[in-house]
Design an enzyme around this catalytic site. Structure first.
Site, short mmCIF file in Angstrom:
data_model
loop_
_atom_site.label_atom_id
_atom_site.label_comp_id
_atom_site.label_asym_id
_atom_site.label_seq_id
_atom_site.Cartn_x
_atom_site.Cartn_y
_atom_site.Cartn_z
N TYR A 1 0.86 -1.18 0.00
CA TYR A 1 0.00 0.00 0.00
C TYR A 1 0.89 1.23 0.00
CZ TYR A 1 -3.20 -3.59 1.56
OH TYR A 1 -3.93 -4.75 1.65
N HIS B 1 -6.57 1.84 -0.35
CA HIS B 1 -6.28 1.80 1.08
C HIS B 1 -6.32 3.19 1.70
CE1 HIS B 1 -4.72 -0.63 4.50
NE2 HIS B 1 -5.16 -1.62 3.76
#
Ligand code: MG
Length: 427
Positions: A185, A235
């Protein structure tokens, strides 16, 4: 004839206001909760919290997932110190009432610790209900809408070529849906322009992230087989206005869905994204409170609900959400990385094969050790996850083996996320 004249009376006078061991339903002796145990284990990368509800009937018990992996000891204490004394002696059949009363008994509701604790018990009671009925839980819900659940798996890589290679390997193993990320992420590590004295942490640059991901997805879409569906998880790492543009930029790539384009605190921006792009949107893994999903569903601002079933309080609310979302054309994609335990995955799968509006199952590809600790954990066949036909969730636990793999002690690092200037950011 007087309605109910020949039926036995409700015998209200016999009932305990606590619904305890002497609070039997008419005409039978209830099976009651004899013990509630918490088992912490870590056979894979995540610390897991499993709840075992033991009943008054010899050998009858149920398993549930209460995994809040970053705060396992808080959940353990909640169950052992607060729920266990509250639950002992209650009728195992009264799942709905136990759920409702567990939620209000602490007065303050819907936090992640409380919800996970309540979910572990709730899931275990559904397991027991299935075992008592001699039915898999999907049959209790109303029966199968499909034989198996399509899954998606995670491909990552350091550069677009490596991501595409990994995605193509999954395609060759029979998977039809692949989530593509690059550098985890937040994007690949790069030299960031940080101020002097910036603390250590998990740094990322939101502006560079969206540019790098767009290039990666363009490459992967051009290289990987056309029939493979691609997904991507932001995310919650973009500023809202950048998320709007990112969803628009991704439209030509026809993603299966774009996940968590916004943080829960910014969900009003979904209206803007919706007005400007047809990129399918999935949202919900951080949600705990019904207020967080109600408006998104009713206003059709997302395409997939993907709450973490134990974070919202278990199967009892998840069934309601699935039905509620279905009325608005929204599908399910319950959160399911490694910190959804094998018991949680089995439960998700029962929801999947039942729910008419099932979308996709996130699958973390468990290790063989996890299969040994959790006998009955479903297996993948050609991109589909199949439930077994055993009563309840169809999954068990080898507690001796689990005890040989205790939770490690650590301060969570990956969530110590920082922006280029060093300021804390949502992970
Ligand atoms: Mg996610």
């Amino acid at each position: 004839m007087t309605v109910g004249a020949s039926a036995p009376g409700p015998e209200l006078g016999r009932r305990s206001p606590l619904g305890g061991a002497d609070a039997g339903s008419v005409g039978r002796t209830p099976v009651t909760i004899a013990d509630v145990r918490v088992i912490l284990t870590q056979p894979g990368s995540s610390r897991l919290v499993i709840v075992k509800v033991v009943t008054s009937e010899d050998g009858l018990y149920g398993l549930g997932c209460a995994t809040y992996t970053q705060r396992v000891y808080a959940v353990q204490a909640f169950i052992e110190r607060h729920l266990r004394p509250f639950l002992i002696g209650r009728d195992v059949d009264r799942i709905e009432e136990i759920w409702q009363m567990s939620m209000v008994n602490g007065y303050w509701r819907n936090g992640p610790v409380a919800n996970n604790a309540i979910a572990g018990v709730d899931m275990a009671l559904w397991d027991i209900k299935g075992k008592r009925a001699g039915m898999p839980c999907f049959d209790l819900f109303g029966g199968k809408s499909r034989e198996a659940a399509a899954v998606y798996v995670h491909a990552d890589g350091r550069d677009p070529r490596e991501v595409a290679d990994n995605a193509q390997q999954f395609a060759e193993q029979g998977y039809r849906h692949v989530r593509v990320q690059m550098g985890g992420y937040g994007g690949p590590g790069a030299v960031l322009h940080t101020p002097r004295g910036a603390p250590a942490g998990n740094y990322f640059d939101p502006r560079r992230y969206s540019h790098a991901m767009l290039g990666m997805i363009d490459h992967v879409r051009n290289v990987v087989d056309d029939e493979i569906e691609l997904l991507h998880d932001v995310h919650e790492r973009l500023h809202p206005i950048d998320a709007v543009r990112f969803a628009k930029d991704l439209e030509p790539y026809r993603l299966f869905f774009l996940e968590d384009a916004l943080a829960p605190e910014d969900v009003q921006w979904f209206t803007t994204i919706r007005q400007q792009s047809a990129t399918p949107l999935a949202m919900g893994e951080l949600f705990n409170n019904p207020h967080e999903w109600q408006d998104l569903i009713v206003n059709r601002l997302i395409d997939f609900v993907r709450m973490h079933v134990s974070q919202i309080g278990g199967i009892t609310p998840a069934r309601n959400i699935a039905a509620f979302a279905g009325m608005f054309g929204i599908r399910t994609a319950w959160h399911g990385p490694g910190d959804t335990s094998p018991v949680g995955h089995a439960a998700n799968l029962h929801l999947d094969v039942w729910a008419p509006n099932f979308g996709i199952h996130e699958w973390p590809r468990p290790t063989e050790l996890e299969y040994e600790v959790f006998p009955g954990l479903p297996r993948i066949e050609d991109g589909y996850l199949y439930p077994n036909d055993r009563p309840g969730w169809g999954i068990d636990m080898d507690e001796d083996l689990a005890a040989r793999h205790p939770c490690d002690e650590h301060v969570v690092e990956w969530t110590q996320t920082r922006l280029p200037d060093g300021s804390p950011a949502r992970p």
